[in-house]
Scaffold this motif. Sequence first.
Motif, PDB file in Angstrom:
ATOM      1  N   ILE A 193       4.135  57.939  28.106  1.00 50.68           N
ATOM      2  CA  ILE A 193       3.610  57.845  26.748  1.00 50.68           C
ATOM      3  C   ILE A 193       2.219  57.189  26.759  1.00 50.68           C
ATOM      4  O   ILE A 193       2.021  56.096  26.245  1.00 50.68           O
ATOM      5  CB  ILE A 193       4.586  57.059  25.838  1.00 50.68           C
ATOM      6  N   GLN A 200      -3.195  63.151  21.113  1.00 50.14           N
ATOM      7  CA  GLN A 200      -3.232  62.375  19.864  1.00 50.14           C
ATOM      8  C   GLN A 200      -4.578  61.708  19.610  1.00 50.14           C
ATOM      9  O   GLN A 200      -4.692  60.856  18.728  1.00 50.14           O
ATOM     10  CB  GLN A 200      -2.140  61.280  19.889  1.00 50.14           C
ATOM     11  N   SER A 236       4.650  48.450  16.582  1.00 48.61           N
ATOM     12  CA  SER A 236       3.998  49.170  17.679  1.00 48.61           C
ATOM     13  C   SER A 236       4.831  49.086  18.954  1.00 48.61           C
ATOM     14  O   SER A 236       5.046  50.098  19.646  1.00 48.61           O
ATOM     15  CB  SER A 236       2.601  48.601  17.928  1.00 48.61           C
ATOM     16  N   LEU A 239       7.930  51.241  18.567  1.00 51.02           N
ATOM     17  CA  LEU A 239       7.629  52.665  18.714  1.00 51.02           C
ATOM     18  C   LEU A 239       7.400  53.033  20.175  1.00 51.02           C
ATOM     19  O   LEU A 239       7.776  54.123  20.607  1.00 51.02           O
ATOM     20  CB  LEU A 239       6.396  53.026  17.879  1.00 51.02           C
ATOM     21  N   TYR A 240       6.796  52.120  20.932  1.00 52.18           N
ATOM     22  CA  TYR A 240       6.621  52.370  22.371  1.00 52.18           C
ATOM     23  C   TYR A 240       7.987  52.440  23.061  1.00 52.18           C
ATOM     24  O   TYR A 240       8.238  53.331  23.881  1.00 52.18           O
ATOM     25  CB  TYR A 240       5.773  51.277  23.009  1.00 52.18           C
ATOM     26  N   MET A 242      10.727  53.282  21.763  1.00 56.02           N
ATOM     27  CA  MET A 242      11.424  54.492  21.307  1.00 56.02           C
ATOM     28  C   MET A 242      10.729  55.768  21.779  1.00 56.02           C
ATOM     29  O   MET A 242      11.195  56.868  21.490  1.00 56.02           O
ATOM     30  CB  MET A 242      11.506  54.483  19.779  1.00 56.02           C
ATOM     31  N   ASN A 243       9.594  55.603  22.490  1.00 56.16           N
ATOM     32  CA  ASN A 243       8.843  56.742  23.005  1.00 56.16           C
ATOM     33  C   ASN A 243       8.322  57.657  21.890  1.00 56.16           C
ATOM     34  O   ASN A 243       8.232  58.871  22.046  1.00 56.16           O
ATOM     35  CB  ASN A 243       9.702  57.550  23.987  1.00 56.16           C
ATOM     36  N   GLU A 244       7.957  57.060  20.760  1.00 55.14           N
ATOM     37  CA  GLU A 244       7.430  57.811  19.611  1.00 55.14           C
ATOM     38  C   GLU A 244       5.906  57.836  19.679  1.00 55.14           C
ATOM     39  O   GLU A 244       5.208  57.022  19.075  1.00 55.14           O
ATOM     40  CB  GLU A 244       7.896  57.168  18.299  1.00 55.14           C
ATOM     41  N   ALA A 245       5.378  58.785  20.432  1.00 51.41           N
ATOM     42  CA  ALA A 245       3.941  58.824  20.697  1.00 51.41           C
ATOM     43  C   ALA A 245       3.107  59.054  19.437  1.00 51.41           C
ATOM     44  O   ALA A 245       2.084  58.399  19.232  1.00 51.41           O
ATOM     45  CB  ALA A 245       3.634  59.903  21.727  1.00 51.41           C
ATOM     46  N   THR A 246       3.529  59.967  18.585  1.00 50.19           N
ATOM     47  CA  THR A 246       2.737  60.298  17.398  1.00 50.19           C
ATOM     48  C   THR A 246       2.663  59.127  16.434  1.00 50.19           C
ATOM     49  O   THR A 246       1.578  58.762  15.946  1.00 50.19           O
ATOM     50  CB  THR A 246       3.326  61.526  16.680  1.00 50.19           C
ATOM     51  N   LEU A 247       3.800  58.513  16.136  1.00 49.90           N
ATOM     52  CA  LEU A 247       3.821  57.359  15.235  1.00 49.90           C
ATOM     53  C   LEU A 247       3.073  56.176  15.835  1.00 49.90           C
ATOM     54  O   LEU A 247       2.377  55.442  15.134  1.00 49.90           O
ATOM     55  CB  LEU A 247       5.267  56.967  14.904  1.00 49.90           C
ATOM     56  N   LEU A 248       3.207  56.003  17.142  1.00 47.28           N
ATOM     57  CA  LEU A 248       2.488  54.931  17.822  1.00 47.28           C
ATOM     58  C   LEU A 248       0.983  55.154  17.733  1.00 47.28           C
ATOM     59  O   LEU A 248       0.207  54.199  17.600  1.00 47.28           O
ATOM     60  CB  LEU A 248       2.916  54.855  19.285  1.00 47.28           C
TER      61      LEU A 248
END
Length: 288
Positions: A193, A200, A236, A239-240, A242-248
């Motif tokens: 990520i 992104q 932040s 989200l990291y 959770m591996n949520e790249a877009t939201l991060l």
Amino acid sequence: MFNALFVLFFMSEFCYYLLIAQTGIVEVFGSDVMSFFTLPLGGIIGSLVVHFKVWKFDTDQNKISFFLANQTLCSFYYPHLNLFTLFFLGLSLGASAPLLIHLVKGRWRETAIALGLTYALATLLFTYPAELRGSLAILLSLVALGVSFFTCKGEKTAILPSQSLSAFSIVSMSLWAFLDANLFETLSRSSTISIWRGEQWYIILLFHLIGIISAYFLMQRIKEHNLFISLLFAISYLLYAMNEATLLSMVYPFVISYYNVVIIKRLASLDNVKTLGIIMVFTGWLAG
């Protein structure tokens, strides 16, 4: 009156810090702190001694010109910097940073624009190979040095009341810088990520700008910046995890820009360059 030269001066020097000192050198040396430890060491010493009156360099104008000239000289050796040149580069950056922040007072609009341009350029050039940024280092240094003769001499800024910072505020700012540096380094080295090396980049750029604009207009309205920024950093990190790249890519650039505006305004409220330099040791070099 709007000062375009100050925007160019602030942008070029802050871009140098982000693209050369913070990311370029770290990548060139493979994040091995012991191989470039003289850079932060020089930065700490520079921040502490910048207020000393040394021969002809007893004015802010002379000090800024001297340290930027030294920065330019060191840049000619990039990326083949050794511990000796790294020390003098750190010394120049550490000394010029408090002087630059000292010039910000009363120039919030120009500073916000300069930050926006800086983050835009840094985002676009982040994937440019670190070992090939030598020409960029020289160019940014020369621009900052040249413009400094026009924007730092004889300038009259708005007379604003001086403020003091509590120990809690200093600790908070140092914690933000640490959380930022830790997450940034983790993301830079992550193989799963790495948002700056992915698709992104346009989201990152957009939310950097939104963060700056939000901080600029909400600075006087939000009383509890410490809680707000800490909450955004917590989100932040979550989200990291959770591996949520877009939201991060939305939250993290926003909080970077937002807390930097808050820190710059807090530091610029100090009249004493000596105090400013000491605080920057904790909020900048040690935390980073």
